[in-house]
Design a protein around this motif. Structure first.
Motif, PDB file in Angstrom:
ATOM      1  N   THR A 281       0.682  -1.275   0.014  1.00  0.00           N
ATOM      2  CA  THR A 281       0.317   0.293  -0.245  1.00  0.00           C
ATOM      3  C   THR A 281       1.018   0.795  -0.077  1.00  0.00           C
ATOM      4  OG1 THR A 281      -1.824  -1.140   1.379  1.00  0.00           O
ATOM      5  CG2 THR A 281      -1.922   0.968   1.261  1.00  0.00           C
ATOM      6  N   ALA A 282       1.720   1.180   0.595  1.00  0.00           N
ATOM      7  CA  ALA A 282       3.157   1.955   1.243  1.00  0.00           C
ATOM      8  C   ALA A 282       3.453   2.370  -0.460  1.00  0.00           C
ATOM      9  CB  ALA A 282       4.144   2.320   1.834  1.00  0.00           C
ATOM     10  N   LEU A 283       3.854   1.401  -1.014  1.00  0.00           N
ATOM     11  CA  LEU A 283       4.696   1.528  -1.933  1.00  0.00           C
ATOM     12  C   LEU A 283       3.820   2.134  -3.667  1.00  0.00           C
ATOM     13  CD1 LEU A 283       7.759   0.624  -3.873  1.00  0.00           C
ATOM     14  CD2 LEU A 283       6.191  -1.176  -4.076  1.00  0.00           C
ATOM     15  N   SER A 284       2.800   1.212  -3.476  1.00  0.00           N
ATOM     16  CA  SER A 284       2.008   1.781  -4.686  1.00  0.00           C
ATOM     17  C   SER A 284       1.200   2.971  -4.611  1.00  0.00           C
ATOM     18  CB  SER A 284       0.912   0.742  -5.142  1.00  0.00           C
ATOM     19  OG  SER A 284      -0.156   0.748  -3.455  1.00  0.00           O
ATOM     20  N   GLY A 285       1.025   3.449  -2.833  1.00  0.00           N
ATOM     21  CA  GLY A 285       0.049   5.021  -3.375  1.00  0.00           C
ATOM     22  C   GLY A 285      -1.495   5.392  -3.539  1.00  0.00           C
ATOM     23  N   LEU A 286      -2.269   3.381  -3.445  1.00  0.00           N
ATOM     24  CA  LEU A 286      -3.157   3.209  -3.140  1.00  0.00           C
ATOM     25  C   LEU A 286      -3.980   3.274  -2.205  1.00  0.00           C
ATOM     26  CD1 LEU A 286      -3.039   0.046  -5.701  1.00  0.00           C
ATOM     27  CD2 LEU A 286      -3.668   2.370  -6.702  1.00  0.00           C
ATOM     28  N   ASP A 287      -5.159   3.537  -1.825  1.00  0.00           N
ATOM     29  CA  ASP A 287      -5.370   3.037  -0.647  1.00  0.00           C
ATOM     30  C   ASP A 287      -5.767   1.291  -0.504  1.00  0.00           C
ATOM     31  OD1 ASP A 287      -8.329   2.254  -0.928  1.00  0.00           O
ATOM     32  OD2 ASP A 287      -8.860   3.475  -2.251  1.00  0.00           O
ATOM     33  N   PRO A 288      -6.012   1.699   1.182  1.00  0.00           N
ATOM     34  CA  PRO A 288      -5.965   0.564   1.381  1.00  0.00           C
ATOM     35  C   PRO A 288      -6.668  -0.633   0.949  1.00  0.00           C
ATOM     36  CG  PRO A 288      -5.145   2.076   3.479  1.00  0.00           C
ATOM     37  CD  PRO A 288      -6.087   2.397   2.246  1.00  0.00           C
ATOM     38  N   GLU A 289      -8.038  -0.156   0.625  1.00  0.00           N
ATOM     39  CA  GLU A 289      -9.041  -1.239  -0.005  1.00  0.00           C
ATOM     40  C   GLU A 289      -8.225  -1.707  -1.211  1.00  0.00           C
ATOM     41  OE1 GLU A 289     -12.927   0.011   0.493  1.00  0.00           O
ATOM     42  OE2 GLU A 289     -12.940  -0.465   2.923  1.00  0.00           O
ATOM     43  N   GLU A 290      -8.266  -0.690  -1.848  1.00  0.00           N
ATOM     44  CA  GLU A 290      -7.892  -0.208  -3.894  1.00  0.00           C
ATOM     45  C   GLU A 290      -6.525  -1.429  -3.661  1.00  0.00           C
ATOM     46  OE1 GLU A 290      -8.064   2.232  -7.281  1.00  0.00           O
ATOM     47  OE2 GLU A 290      -7.107   2.970  -5.050  1.00  0.00           O
ATOM     48  N   CYS A 291      -5.748  -1.542  -2.533  1.00  0.00           N
ATOM     49  CA  CYS A 291      -4.122  -1.904  -2.678  1.00  0.00           C
ATOM     50  C   CYS A 291      -5.146  -4.320  -2.087  1.00  0.00           C
ATOM     51  CB  CYS A 291      -3.407  -2.387  -1.879  1.00  0.00           C
ATOM     52  SG  CYS A 291      -2.088  -3.054  -1.992  1.00  0.00           S
ATOM     53  N   GLN A 292      -5.803  -4.468  -1.124  1.00  0.00           N
ATOM     54  CA  GLN A 292      -6.007  -5.058  -1.116  1.00  0.00           C
ATOM     55  C   GLN A 292      -6.610  -5.571  -2.656  1.00  0.00           C
ATOM     56  OE1 GLN A 292      -9.002  -4.853   2.729  1.00  0.00           O
ATOM     57  NE2 GLN A 292      -7.305  -4.442   3.752  1.00  0.00           N
ATOM     58  N   ASP A 293      -7.621  -5.180  -2.881  1.00  0.00           N
ATOM     59  CA  ASP A 293      -7.548  -5.597  -4.267  1.00  0.00           C
ATOM     60  C   ASP A 293      -7.398  -6.152  -4.785  1.00  0.00           C
ATOM     61  OD1 ASP A 293     -10.935  -5.620  -3.172  1.00  0.00           O
ATOM     62  OD2 ASP A 293     -11.361  -3.248  -4.274  1.00  0.00           O
ATOM     63  N   ALA A 294      -6.520  -4.912  -5.801  1.00  0.00           N
ATOM     64  CA  ALA A 294      -5.111  -5.387  -6.910  1.00  0.00           C
ATOM     65  C   ALA A 294      -4.916  -6.586  -6.121  1.00  0.00           C
ATOM     66  CB  ALA A 294      -4.119  -3.704  -6.502  1.00  0.00           C
ATOM     67  N   LEU A 295      -4.488  -6.884  -5.028  1.00  0.00           N
ATOM     68  CA  LEU A 295      -3.527  -7.637  -5.158  1.00  0.00           C
ATOM     69  C   LEU A 295      -4.304  -8.772  -5.060  1.00  0.00           C
ATOM     70  CD1 LEU A 295      -1.479  -7.161  -0.887  1.00  0.00           C
ATOM     71  CD2 LEU A 295      -0.274  -7.244  -2.980  1.00  0.00           C
ATOM     72  N   GLU A 296      -5.197  -9.365  -5.056  1.00  0.00           N
ATOM     73  CA  GLU A 296      -6.415 -10.339  -4.615  1.00  0.00           C
ATOM     74  C   GLU A 296      -6.196 -10.709  -6.676  1.00  0.00           C
ATOM     75  OE1 GLU A 296     -10.297  -9.635  -2.662  1.00  0.00           O
ATOM     76  OE2 GLU A 296      -9.438  -9.880  -0.675  1.00  0.00           O
ATOM     77  N   GLU A 297      -6.630  -9.475  -6.817  1.00  0.00           N
ATOM     78  CA  GLU A 297      -6.795 -10.002  -8.520  1.00  0.00           C
ATOM     79  C   GLU A 297      -5.678 -10.472  -9.153  1.00  0.00           C
ATOM     80  OE1 GLU A 297      -7.522  -6.873 -12.146  1.00  0.00           O
ATOM     81  OE2 GLU A 297      -7.397  -6.133 -10.379  1.00  0.00           O
ATOM     82  N   LEU A 298      -4.240  -9.997  -8.495  1.00  0.00           N
ATOM     83  CA  LEU A 298      -3.104 -10.730  -9.200  1.00  0.00           C
ATOM     84  C   LEU A 298      -3.094 -11.714  -8.937  1.00  0.00           C
ATOM     85  CD1 LEU A 298       0.033  -8.191  -7.858  1.00  0.00           C
ATOM     86  CD2 LEU A 298      -1.105  -8.163 -10.404  1.00  0.00           C
ATOM     87  N   ASP A 299      -3.404 -12.471  -7.439  1.00  0.00           N
ATOM     88  CA  ASP A 299      -3.762 -13.518  -7.311  1.00  0.00           C
ATOM     89  C   ASP A 299      -4.454 -14.905  -8.083  1.00  0.00           C
ATOM     90  OD1 ASP A 299      -3.060 -16.460  -5.722  1.00  0.00           O
ATOM     91  OD2 ASP A 299      -5.436 -15.463  -4.875  1.00  0.00           O
ATOM     92  N   ARG A 300      -5.376 -14.159  -8.392  1.00  0.00           N
ATOM     93  CA  ARG A 300      -6.347 -15.013  -9.379  1.00  0.00           C
ATOM     94  C   ARG A 300      -6.003 -14.433 -11.316  1.00  0.00           C
ATOM     95  NH1 ARG A 300     -10.422 -11.036  -7.124  1.00  0.00           N
ATOM     96  NH2 ARG A 300     -10.309  -9.744  -8.841  1.00  0.00           N
ATOM     97  N   ALA A 301      -4.562 -14.049 -11.106  1.00  0.00           N
ATOM     98  CA  ALA A 301      -4.514 -13.705 -12.485  1.00  0.00           C
ATOM     99  C   ALA A 301      -3.263 -14.897 -12.093  1.00  0.00           C
ATOM    100  CB  ALA A 301      -4.064 -12.708 -12.928  1.00  0.00           C
ATOM    101  N   GLY A 302      -3.177 -15.337 -11.010  1.00  0.00           N
ATOM    102  CA  GLY A 302      -1.742 -16.084 -11.404  1.00  0.00           C
ATOM    103  C   GLY A 302      -0.283 -15.186 -11.087  1.00  0.00           C
ATOM    104  N   LEU A 303      -0.218 -14.398 -10.899  1.00  0.00           N
ATOM    105  CA  LEU A 303       1.045 -13.561 -11.278  1.00  0.00           C
ATOM    106  C   LEU A 303       0.982 -13.614  -9.587  1.00  0.00           C
ATOM    107  CD1 LEU A 303       0.146 -11.122 -13.608  1.00  0.00           C
ATOM    108  CD2 LEU A 303       1.310 -12.724 -14.232  1.00  0.00           C
TER     109      LEU A 303
END
Length: 593
Positions: A281-303
């Motif tokens: 979250t600190a690295l990306s500058g996203l808000d916490p919930e947006e970063c959670q969603d992004a990490l889960e999306e990367l997990d679903r994408a196999g990345l």
């Protein structure tokens, strides 16, 4: 009996546990109308398709499936990333001996035709490269005695609970990876240079596809020593990635939402090999919930693989080496240097603050030369608890131990953070980080990286030039591990330098008049909760840093000549190096200078 399975891989190792679980699940499955689903998931290049094919062939050998085995690569039926399940049903119906002119035209009628055809059938169906559970459900045979094997880059959470067996693949461990490399290469150079073999294995980071690339590279260059092959292979992987897998990662990346794509491009710029939800979250500058969603999306994408989250106090995740290289190549093409620099500055300041908090919680409040950094706007602190808020001694001890464990688990990230902060000229952060690292080193001595962190802190204090208290503290911190390593002359040099800085502080009015090269962002202060006035960022070095200051008395009491004394046991540590030696863990129980 029709068998439409890919050929068996020539070289395949490990995955015995996954195969045993699959066979046991098939033997235990009882259903009249719904097939068992074996969901094989993992990042590209882990060998999902090969494992699925092996499981399918084993089922044919050990169980009766008179209707055969069908196989479909769903990526062959995508247009701009969107799957047409009607086309997939058409192919499956053809494999089930339905003539082309007999296939129903509407999608709904085709589904009913497929279910009718598979009702009561006993077959194995392999669906390769699924992205969503919704792609799989219409393709399931209407038979409880059939088995469906699905491969996907990420977990398919939407599959009905109890109807799917999750076979998530992890990278190969070093022993299995070495075995696979030896099978691929069969070269005498491997036995002659085991260290080079370990380098190749670490470079491939447990990814079978990368090991196959490495094996072909070694076989191609038979006259080169392995050390040279490793160097050339590293350059090849950094520049071009893993052949056969790079396009898979590219396709997965191109389907990401903008926040997830941004996070993926920035993750290879994170300090160290691991990261957490909060540091991302600190690295990306996203808000916490947006970063959670992004990490889960990367997990679903196999990345990304989120399964390691529960194994550490900090909740660490990581990108495997070859995949980290892919993210870095995308970053170089799509992310500006300024964007990366801003992200790393945010990350450094957040990490330093977390290390300061963990230091305070683990070792208790004490005098420090850099006050606690301000919170990063929009980014929560790590979920560590303050022992002072605990109601009983046992809880206080447990929370303090949790903070100390955080420092230990995140030490490599903090070491890398020190390197980055120093390289970017962030002197306040470099000095501030040295104090939590010094706390960690009390219970974990003789780490060369710790010495380097402390050396950088001294260098930053010298480079900054306007805070003699920093010089005293950092030099005394560095002197201790030097003394413990029996580098007595170097330790004495640091103590002498600290004493010289101390003399500059002992001015008549109790303050220093050293020129300041630039304003400090944190100043020199007592630790939170200590008595005294908290200095402003632009104030001169306060009286706390004079020769009568407790922090300097604790750091520099009678240091002259101590390093020249005869060698003595560690338990008789001279008073000249910040604090006396104590048994591991005991320093947390009492006050610390």
């Amino acid at each position: 009996m029709r068998v439409e399975l890919p050929p068996e891989p020539v070289y395949f190792v490990n995955r015995d546990d996954e195969r045993e679980r699959a066979l046991r699940a098939v033997g235990e499955w009882r259903s009249r109308s719904r097939p068992l689903v074996l969901a094989v998931s993992g990042a590209g290049g882990l060998g999902k398709t090969e494992l699925a094919g092996l499981i399918a062939r084993t089922l044919l050998d050990q169980h009766s499936f008179p209707d055969g085995a069908l196989s479909v690569d769903l990526d062959d039926f995508r247009a701009d990333g969107v799957l047409d399940p009607g086309d997939v049903l058409t192919q499956l119906l053809g494999s089930l001996d339905v003539a082309q002119d007999q296939v129903q035209r509407s999608y709904a009628a085709r589904c009913r035709q497929y279910w009718n055809r598979t009702s009561g059938a006993k077959l194995v169906l392999l669906l390769d490269n699924a992205r969503y559970a919704s792609e799989v459900v219409p393709l399931l045979p209407a038979s409880g005695v059939s088995v469906v094997i699905v491969t996907s880059h990420g977990p398919l959470h939407d599959l009905e609970a109890g109807a799917a067996v999750d076979l998530a693949l992890a990278p190969l461990e070093e022993r299995a990876a070495t075995e696979l490399l030896e099978l691929i290469v069969r070269d005498h150079r491997l036995a002659a240079d085991p260290e080079a073999v370990r380098s190749v294995v670490r470079l491939c980071d447990g990814l079978p596809a990368a090991l196959h690339v490495a094996g072909r590279w070694v076989r191609t260059h038979r006259l080169r020593p392995l050390a040279r092959v490793v160097s050339d292979l590293r350059a090849e992987l950094d520049e071009k990635g893993v052949s056969g897998v790079e396009h898979v990662w590219d396709l997965a990346y191109e389907d990401l939402s903008p926040p997830a794509a941004l996070l993926y491009r920035l993750l290879p710029h994170h300090t160290g090999e691991t990261f957490t939800l909060h540091s991302a979250t600190a690295l990306s500058g996203l808000d916490p919930e947006e970063c959670q969603d992004a990490l889960e999306e990367l997990d679903r994408a196999g990345l990304l693989d989120l399964r390691l989250l529960a194994l550490t106090v900090a909740g660490q995740m990581r990108l495997p080496g070859p995949q980290r290289g892919h993210a870095l190549r995308r970053s170089r093409r799509e992310t500006s240097d300024g964007e990366v620099a801003e992200a790393q500055v945010r990350l450094v300041r957040w990490l330093v603050r977390q290390a300061q908090l963990a230091d305070r919680y683990a070792a208790g409040r004490r005098l420090t030369v850099v006050s606690l950094l301000d919170p990063l706007p929009g980014v929560p602190d790590s979920p560590l608890e303050d022992p002072e808020a605990a109601e009983d001694a046992a809880t206080r001890a447990a929370t303090a131990e949790c903070a100390a464990r955080w420092l230990d688990e995140e030490r490599h990230v903090l070491f890398a953070c020190s390197r980055l902060a120093h390289a970017r000229g962030m002197d306040t952060e470099t000095v501030a980080l040295s104090e939590p690292v010094w706390t960690h080193a009390l219970d974990h001595p003789h780490q060369s990286e710790v010495v380097e962190v402390l050396r950088r802190a001294v260098d930053s204090a010298v480079r900054y030039g306007g805070n003699a208290g920093w010089l005293v503290r950092t030099r005394c911190q560095l002197a201790r591990p030097l003394w413990e390593s029996e580098e007595l002359a170097a330790a004495q040099e640091q103590i002498d330098g600290a004493m010289s800085a101390l003399e500059l502080l002992a001015t008549p009015n109790g303050t220093a008049s050293l020129p300041r090269r630039r304003s400090s962002t944190a100043g020199c202060s007592r630790g939170p909760g200590a008595s005294g006035v908290r200095p402003s960022p632009t104030s001169p070095v306060p009286a706390i840093c004079t020769g009568r200051s407790p922090i300097l008395m604790a750091s520099c009491s009678r240091p002259i000549g101590w390093a020249r004394r005869a060698r003595r046991p560690a338990t008789l540590m001279p008073r000249g190096c910040c604090c006396p030696r104590r048994t591991p863990g005991s320093w947390r129980k009492g006050a610390r200078g």
